[in-house]
Design an enzyme around this catalytic site. Sequence first.
Site, PDB file in Angstrom:
ATOM      1  N   GLU A  69      29.186  32.870  36.026  1.00  0.00           N
ATOM      2  CA  GLU A  69      27.792  33.183  36.312  1.00  0.00           C
ATOM      3  C   GLU A  69      27.062  33.345  34.985  1.00  0.00           C
ATOM      4  O   GLU A  69      27.591  33.936  34.038  1.00  0.00           O
ATOM      5  CB  GLU A  69      27.665  34.452  37.152  1.00  0.00           C
ATOM      6  N   ASP A  87      34.804  32.736  39.178  1.00  0.00           N
ATOM      7  CA  ASP A  87      33.369  32.687  38.879  1.00  0.00           C
ATOM      8  C   ASP A  87      33.037  32.421  37.420  1.00  0.00           C
ATOM      9  O   ASP A  87      33.596  33.066  36.518  1.00  0.00           O
ATOM     10  CB  ASP A  87      32.714  34.036  39.197  1.00  0.00           C
ATOM     11  N   GLU A 139      38.081  33.731  44.880  1.00  0.00           N
ATOM     12  CA  GLU A 139      36.906  33.227  44.161  1.00  0.00           C
ATOM     13  C   GLU A 139      37.176  33.266  42.661  1.00  0.00           C
ATOM     14  O   GLU A 139      37.837  34.187  42.159  1.00  0.00           O
ATOM     15  CB  GLU A 139      35.689  34.098  44.503  1.00  0.00           C
TER      16      GLU A 139
END
Length: 285
Positions: free
Chosen positions: A103, A101, A99
Amino acid sequence: MTMASCAIVLATISCLIVAACAGSFYDEMDITFGGERAKILNGGQDLSLSLDQYSGSGFQSKNEYLFGRFDMQLKLVPGNSAGTVTTFYLSSQGAGHDEIDFEFLGNSTGNPYTIHTNVFSQGKGDKEQQFHLWFDPTIAFHTYTILWNSQRIIFLIDNIPVRVFNNHEAAGIPFPKSQPMRVYASLWNADDWATQGGRVKTDWTNAPFTANYRKFNANADKVGPNSKSTTSVNDNQAWRTQGVDAAGRNRIRWVQNKHMIYNYCNDYARFSNGVPNECERSRFL
């Protein structure tokens, strides 16, 4: 530019190379949750996600990718966004997933968003770096980019590199390179941790909260149904070997000196037995 000119299709292999043009959300994405809270607008050029006290919303790419450059323009929830999290990330599925990311952690009115970045490989993350932005991300659209090749991952904001995570597999440090990933985006409530460590809760009198997405572009290796081939007929695309030049290194230094608020490599209390091995290496090489 037509959609036909956006891709070079090889009938004999399952890999497509998507050229640099923004695709329609109708063609590129599937709504994954939230029902009518997720809306594709303007003939597929824009997408909005909303959050209320009952549910958030999200979408994912129809395709999986193994390496590429992924750009998305976002305009974040304005006003009192405390407790909300808006996301744009890549992820594989299952145990031991990879993953990458972005955010965006909301805040109370007048306080800045926190940009939270992380990298997971083989199911393990704990590689967080966080930043405050040098602009208001709720007034206008800004471009957020994940560049992922076999040598490194580069996070960029308006084409300014803010973080590099390099491939140090030779030193025993896992790096995401073998699991195809989809693009995901969502808006959800995380007021147990997102804003000031969970001290500031979501004010539902301000609901619905809305974030806006547009101009998604994947210049990437698209993995077909058999997930066997990611060989390109055109290996001259810059993202495949892109690193950070001297000007980019200066920009990263500026961002990290002026706008970084958390770096896992400096969290000696958290890593009492020693920070992860990659922290002992250059942030650029």
